[in-house]
Design a protein around this motif. Sequence first.
Motif, short mmCIF file in Angstrom:
data_model
loop_
_atom_site.label_atom_id
_atom_site.label_comp_id
_atom_site.label_asym_id
_atom_site.label_seq_id
_atom_site.Cartn_x
_atom_site.Cartn_y
_atom_site.Cartn_z
N SER A 37 1.05 -0.77 0.11
CA SER A 37 0.06 0.54 -0.15
C SER A 37 0.78 1.35 0.31
N GLY A 38 2.49 0.96 0.52
CA GLY A 38 3.43 2.23 -0.21
C GLY A 38 4.41 1.50 0.48
N ALA A 39 5.54 2.31 0.17
CA ALA A 39 6.58 2.02 0.99
C ALA A 39 6.42 1.71 1.82
N GLY A 40 7.42 -0.45 1.93
CA GLY A 40 7.58 -1.11 2.99
C GLY A 40 8.27 -2.28 2.67
N SER A 41 8.10 -3.12 3.36
CA SER A 41 8.98 -4.80 3.49
C SER A 41 8.35 -5.52 4.55
N TYR A 42 9.00 -7.12 3.28
CA TYR A 42 7.90 -7.77 4.15
C TYR A 42 9.35 -9.29 4.59
N SER A 43 8.72 -9.88 5.51
CA SER A 43 10.18 -11.15 5.94
C SER A 43 8.85 -11.97 6.25
N GLN A 44 9.95 -13.26 6.28
CA GLN A 44 9.48 -14.26 6.83
C GLN A 44 10.87 -14.94 7.08
N GLY A 122 -0.36 4.04 -7.49
CA GLY A 122 0.24 4.66 -8.15
C GLY A 122 1.41 2.89 -8.51
N ALA A 123 3.08 4.41 -8.68
CA ALA A 123 3.63 2.72 -9.31
C ALA A 123 4.49 2.41 -7.92
N ILE A 124 4.75 1.53 -7.83
CA ILE A 124 5.20 0.57 -7.04
C ILE A 124 7.40 0.16 -7.29
N THR A 125 8.30 0.49 -6.30
CA THR A 125 9.06 -0.37 -6.84
C THR A 125 10.01 -1.56 -5.95
N ILE A 126 10.03 -2.96 -6.36
CA ILE A 126 10.86 -4.06 -5.00
C ILE A 126 12.23 -3.33 -5.38
N ASP A 127 12.80 -2.92 -4.32
CA ASP A 127 14.08 -2.95 -4.60
C ASP A 127 15.02 -3.71 -3.76
N SER A 128 14.82 -4.08 -3.20
CA SER A 128 15.77 -5.17 -1.94
C SER A 128 15.04 -7.12 -2.31
N ILE A 129 16.24 -7.46 -2.15
CA ILE A 129 15.87 -8.82 -1.95
C ILE A 129 17.05 -9.66 -1.36
N ALA A 130 16.67 -9.75 -0.18
CA ALA A 130 17.87 -10.41 0.41
C ALA A 130 17.36 -11.68 1.82
N ASP A 232 14.92 -16.52 6.75
CA ASP A 232 15.88 -15.50 7.22
C ASP A 232 15.60 -14.03 5.45
N LEU A 233 14.16 -13.98 4.83
CA LEU A 233 13.82 -14.07 3.43
C LEU A 233 13.61 -12.43 4.18
N ALA A 234 14.07 -11.66 3.08
CA ALA A 234 13.11 -10.04 3.73
C ALA A 234 13.52 -8.86 2.25
N ILE A 235 12.07 -8.74 1.62
CA ILE A 235 11.56 -7.87 0.68
C ILE A 235 11.57 -6.67 0.80
N GLY A 236 11.53 -6.19 0.35
CA GLY A 236 11.62 -4.37 0.12
C GLY A 236 11.48 -3.64 -0.95
#
Length: 801
Positions: A37-44, A122-130, A232-236
């Motif tokens: 829904s805006g800038a953010g991140s997801y972890s698992q 608006g547009a979203i950019t997935i800019d990190s995968i770790a 330990d996945l993190a996506i931003g």
Amino acid sequence: MNKQRNISGKSFRIRHLWLPVLAASFHPLNAAPIAMSGAGSYSQDFDTLPNSGTSNTWTDDTTLESWYSTRTVLIADTGSSNSGGLRSYGATSATDRALGSLGSGGTGTISNGVLFQNTSGGAITIDSIAYTGEQWRCGGNTTPQSLTCYYMRDVASIVPSQNTTGWTEVPTANFTGPIANASAAALDGNDSANQVGVSTNPSIEVADGEFVMIMWVDLNDSGNDHGLAIDDLAIGWSTSSAIPLALGATPSTIAENAGASASTGEVTIPAALGTDLEVTLESNDTSEATVPATVTITAGNTSATFPIDAVDDFFADGSQAVIITASASGYVSATTNLTVDDDTDAAIAVSVVPGSFLENAGTNAATGTVTLAANTAVDLTVNLSSGDTSEAAVPASVLITAGTNTANFQVDAVDDTEPDGDKNVTIFANATGYTSGNTLIVVQDDGDTAPAPTLSPGAIAFTGFNADGEDDLAFVALDPIAEGDEIHFTDNEWDGGALGSGGALTTGEGTITWTAPAGGVAQGEIVTLNDLSVSGRTASVGTVVANGSFNLGSGGDSVYAFQGSYVSPTGFLAVISTTASDPVGGTGLSAAHVIYLPVNVDFAVYSGSRSNQPTYAGYLTNLGDTTNNWTTEDGSGDQSIDGNAPDLPYDTTAFVLGTGGSAYASWIDGFYSGETDPLIIGFDADPDKDGISNGVEAILGLSPAESNGGIFTEIDLTGSEFTFVIPMASSPPSGVTPSYEWSTDLANWQGDGDSFGGVTVTFDAPLLWDDQVTPNLYQIKATITAGTPVKIFVRVVANNP
């Protein structure tokens, strides 16, 4: 159209019944994506995955919210299994899990993905995968293998696919396993030597309302497959107006005992601000490294540094991967990976005095001692174990009390009655927070000799084999078994030498010893041996114990039943095998005593008659006919409890001598007057070796004493109906009747009206087609009432009187 077909023995094969096979693709109706829904991140961290069980159900968007897989069964595994499937990898019973896979055998490609949707307007950019890539098994393949990362965007919901056409690879997010050698073995994926930290900035643009799936693909690689996983996945992601933070740590590898400020983190913004910017910091594993709650980039500056403190947990847990995250309002979060190396914890010292003793020395044969490098501040429980409990036993644990550093324990000798010479036994000690220790002792043989056999070859025969789940066997007593008689079972192979003259069993696998119960076991009685690969093994009657690890291989194995001792067998009784390469020569067994199942089959049960032989030895013929008298399963997962017959528990209906069938006995006596050998006159015997059993010859009106070259009939196919014609004796023996079975693969045979693989076939009663020949010709109509099989096979079965 009319086709001529050759029918020999019990089976009729319809070769060119090619029917269309339909395939469809679909989207799940209620796939629940992670909303961006805006800038953010997801972890698992995947720690909610099950830590036990080999047939857990994987449910999309439920097992892990917003995660989907091409597989439906989830196997909890420590890396010990080489069977293909979706994995919850981790140590035994540990809650720390990783999502993995092993694309082996018929499993094919395995794909897992997490689903997102841009709901920001608006547009979203997935800019990190770790994430941390973990390897939990080396398959014995010298070629490294990878989990390949892809993504796909679509206006509709997306599911993972084995076919990556239309997907875009993210090469910098791929994980290649670090271990590739010729020795197949389980690995500790939590050990840094078996891990790779993966971090990338992929810049995946997602339009408003679009779905996007990040997917990892595990191919069924050439040769044995390695077991790989992600943890330990993190996506931003950021909005089009959001500014990315940058984050780093120097050094990126620290020792856990390095203390405060072991590393320095730095967070950076592209341009200085006129006011202070507070950045929130977080460590995903505070038992290894900690960071301040926040750090401030002051006005006019573009960066700020902060200390990263190492935490010495006193666990001998190897190197650990830690993810540090920085986030601030209006900015895209950033992550960096940090490796925390375990320091060298002092091992527990173990000693045993005396270090060598006779196996008949009994209890308190020696005294063991555990010692720490320094006094413990609190009471410490040290767990103990013996590497060979058939030679030496120790208590489960010993307590080192607070303020001391040592404790003694009792070592008991175990007299195994085996003529096995002197045996080396390792005594192990481990405790939380300490490196494990061990010591080697020698248990001397006291001059045992192997007992002479009490049973003869063919005294038993196997009726069940299960290499799935926790391993099970079943056998029938064809001779009486006396109370206290011992029979040993092993999947170590015989070396082909002569019994009693140098022949021996190989080493490396375990032995099960079964002891007959009070009163013994009568002829025809079934004995089941259950859960043989785990400590809770049982027998339906009698008792069962194990020496070493007994674990049947689904990739082909043989089980030998014998008497005497493992080191010195004195008599073999029976063999069951799912591979033709294991020797039986030199054991003293004949071909009648060896059951060869289809190669590499996982689960098999005897399904033939248990009441049609005049002698118990006659059942060896029935039991050896694995084509017609055994039902088998093979494939991924646990076939013994998959709901498709046959399943456990085994059929324990006793074998009895045939009491009916006088008409058949009279009929066969007309060809073999006065003969009693069941290998000649038995219902399933084939004395003329033409591939047609006596029972079927009785139905078809043929001579069991003369070889028949085959029977020709006419096949007629019209739509979903087909007919075939068979000869039938004008006066077959009373009670001997035909029935008809069908199959789509020549492996799984079904009866009239049964369903298999979505296909159902029914048979009509036979109609007299031509009474001018001897025997008469009868026509049978079959109807495919469900499904569209590519091919159908039909066979005639003679039913016992």
